[in-house]
Write a protein that holds these residues in place. Sequence first.
Motif, PDB file in Angstrom:
ATOM      1  N   ALA A 200       0.907  -1.233  -0.131  1.00  0.00           N
ATOM      2  CA  ALA A 200      -0.014   0.080  -0.088  1.00  0.00           C
ATOM      3  C   ALA A 200       0.669   1.313  -0.071  1.00  0.00           C
ATOM      4  O   ALA A 200       0.208   2.393   0.193  1.00  0.00           O
ATOM      5  CB  ALA A 200      -0.791  -0.167   1.186  1.00  0.00           C
ATOM      6  N   THR A 201       2.126   1.163  -0.196  1.00  0.00           N
ATOM      7  CA  THR A 201       3.180   2.505  -0.214  1.00  0.00           C
ATOM      8  C   THR A 201       2.588   3.216  -1.456  1.00  0.00           C
ATOM      9  O   THR A 201       2.569   2.804  -2.470  1.00  0.00           O
ATOM     10  CB  THR A 201       4.560   2.176   0.092  1.00  0.00           C
ATOM     11  N   PRO A 202       2.724   4.462  -1.162  1.00  0.00           N
ATOM     12  CA  PRO A 202       2.309   5.344  -2.361  1.00  0.00           C
ATOM     13  C   PRO A 202       3.682   5.885  -3.258  1.00  0.00           C
ATOM     14  O   PRO A 202       3.463   5.804  -4.218  1.00  0.00           O
ATOM     15  CB  PRO A 202       2.060   6.668  -1.588  1.00  0.00           C
ATOM     16  N   GLY A 203       4.744   5.430  -2.446  1.00  0.00           N
ATOM     17  CA  GLY A 203       6.088   5.879  -3.319  1.00  0.00           C
ATOM     18  C   GLY A 203       6.830   4.779  -3.786  1.00  0.00           C
ATOM     19  O   GLY A 203       7.502   4.120  -3.652  1.00  0.00           O
ATOM     20  N   GLY A 204       6.632   4.076  -4.651  1.00  0.00           N
ATOM     21  CA  GLY A 204       7.629   3.327  -5.384  1.00  0.00           C
ATOM     22  C   GLY A 204       7.433   1.794  -5.190  1.00  0.00           C
ATOM     23  O   GLY A 204       8.087   0.994  -5.492  1.00  0.00           O
ATOM     24  N   ALA A 205       6.635   1.249  -4.421  1.00  0.00           N
ATOM     25  CA  ALA A 205       6.759  -0.188  -4.005  1.00  0.00           C
ATOM     26  C   ALA A 205       5.575  -0.765  -5.051  1.00  0.00           C
ATOM     27  O   ALA A 205       4.745  -1.210  -4.515  1.00  0.00           O
ATOM     28  CB  ALA A 205       6.242  -0.315  -2.693  1.00  0.00           C
ATOM     29  N   ARG A 206       5.908  -0.422  -6.203  1.00  0.00           N
ATOM     30  CA  ARG A 206       4.644  -1.120  -7.189  1.00  0.00           C
ATOM     31  C   ARG A 206       4.672  -2.793  -7.383  1.00  0.00           C
ATOM     32  O   ARG A 206       4.012  -3.188  -7.459  1.00  0.00           O
ATOM     33  CB  ARG A 206       5.173  -0.465  -8.537  1.00  0.00           C
ATOM     34  N   THR A 207       5.855  -3.302  -7.202  1.00  0.00           N
ATOM     35  CA  THR A 207       6.030  -4.604  -7.245  1.00  0.00           C
ATOM     36  C   THR A 207       4.964  -5.418  -6.227  1.00  0.00           C
ATOM     37  O   THR A 207       4.384  -6.256  -6.461  1.00  0.00           O
ATOM     38  CB  THR A 207       7.396  -5.309  -7.219  1.00  0.00           C
TER      39      THR A 207
ATOM     40  N   ASP B 109       0.476   2.426  -6.304  1.00  0.00           N
ATOM     41  CA  ASP B 109       0.181   1.100  -7.046  1.00  0.00           C
ATOM     42  C   ASP B 109      -1.387   0.977  -7.304  1.00  0.00           C
ATOM     43  O   ASP B 109      -2.419   1.661  -6.557  1.00  0.00           O
ATOM     44  CB  ASP B 109       0.571  -0.245  -6.208  1.00  0.00           C
ATOM     45  N   PHE B 110      -1.908   0.293  -8.284  1.00  0.00           N
ATOM     46  CA  PHE B 110      -2.975  -0.054  -8.659  1.00  0.00           C
ATOM     47  C   PHE B 110      -4.125  -0.427  -7.517  1.00  0.00           C
ATOM     48  O   PHE B 110      -5.277   0.279  -7.336  1.00  0.00           O
ATOM     49  CB  PHE B 110      -3.216  -1.196  -9.786  1.00  0.00           C
ATOM     50  N   PHE B 111      -3.802  -1.557  -6.590  1.00  0.00           N
ATOM     51  CA  PHE B 111      -4.570  -1.928  -5.574  1.00  0.00           C
ATOM     52  C   PHE B 111      -4.992  -0.534  -4.791  1.00  0.00           C
ATOM     53  O   PHE B 111      -6.249  -0.453  -4.394  1.00  0.00           O
ATOM     54  CB  PHE B 111      -4.112  -2.961  -5.260  1.00  0.00           C
ATOM     55  N   SER B 112      -3.840   0.027  -4.260  1.00  0.00           N
ATOM     56  CA  SER B 112      -4.151   1.117  -3.287  1.00  0.00           C
ATOM     57  C   SER B 112      -4.937   2.282  -3.921  1.00  0.00           C
ATOM     58  O   SER B 112      -5.822   2.697  -3.048  1.00  0.00           O
ATOM     59  CB  SER B 112      -2.746   1.597  -2.845  1.00  0.00           C
ATOM     60  N   ARG B 113      -4.631   2.442  -5.173  1.00  0.00           N
ATOM     61  CA  ARG B 113      -5.312   3.596  -5.686  1.00  0.00           C
ATOM     62  C   ARG B 113      -7.039   3.545  -5.939  1.00  0.00           C
ATOM     63  O   ARG B 113      -7.462   4.415  -5.597  1.00  0.00           O
ATOM     64  CB  ARG B 113      -4.616   3.723  -6.954  1.00  0.00           C
TER      65      ARG B 113
END
Length: 374
Positions: free
Chosen positions: A18-25, A276-280
């Motif tokens: 759920a991190t907004p910055g950079g943890a896309r994987t 990331d898509f899920f959090s967004r």
Amino acid sequence: MEQHDDGATAVHYRTTGATPGGARTGGTSTYSALLAQVKEAGLLRRRRGFYWTLFAALVLATAGCWTAFAVLGDSWSQLVVAGALGVLFTQFAFLSHEAAHRQVFASQKWNDHAGRWLGTFLVGLSYSWWMHKHTRHHGNPNTVGKDPDIEPDGIRFLPEDAAAVRGPLMRTFLRHQGWLFFPLLTLEGLNLHRHAVVAVVRGVGARPDVRGRALEGVLLVARFAIYLTVVFRFLPLGMACAFLGVQLAVFGVMMGASFAPNHKGMPTIAHDAKVDFFSRQVRTSRNIRGGWWVSFLMGGLNHQVEHHLFPSMPRPALRHARLLVRGHCHALDVPYTETTLLRSYGIVVRYLNRVGVTARDPFACPLVTELRIH
């Protein structure tokens, strides 16, 4: 999860996914795991029986309305028929929306045909305009500068947009815009028809679909010609105008009251934020609790979180997906927001009024920092 008294969830990132910055994987992998569960449960399977049954029921109800229209004749009881048609047009608009999301048929071609005929011919909306606008919304919900649903349109949905307003009359309006929002929805039906006409005349997007635009033009002209001819031919002028007014008001209120609770008052995302898509999708969406009647009134949009995560999921499957999504969010400590329909309306009113305060003082509204994901 923290819940504010206005219903908006605070933005706390405690997990990798759920991190907004950079943890896309991490975010992508958590969504992939959830998607696998959804597929295994068969929740993405087409439900054509449901949609054909619903369509047939709506057609029969519409035929009943026009039969009542013919029987009642010159009577003010026609306003009841007008209100019923407003409800039915909204339901056809929901079906068009679901076809646009590929929820009805496996074939994209059949979905497009169904969406255009239902939305344009039966309801009087521009399918191309809706697709262009709604696709942008789904890709970037509540994202500043990217989501068309939070762009200024009379109402201001963002504090910075309200702060930029000049003129005492408009500033006074914005300070009370929350209370005025639902009364103004009585004009939304007319506004949606206006957008349809403008879309046909000017085209939509950088590369307008010429064939689709021409077809929509023909369908719109036929729709309005038939509808207006019937109403003004068989009713006195004053009654015909009242009939149209009631039908448009009911249609506008139902459309706006179905879409507004889903994102208004939820956190917004900065234009350049990496989420990331899920959090967004989860953090910007709000579900509405209730039984089958809420799902009917809102066309399945009461399951907004699930709809945004799985846009092509048929309406009947959304309530089953809710259990999987809610459990997934709980495991990741990602806020999953859900409330009642009436409470959601209260949240929308309070949020819009608080945003409107910044029309007077851009530093007076704590929403600028409280509900923004950077």
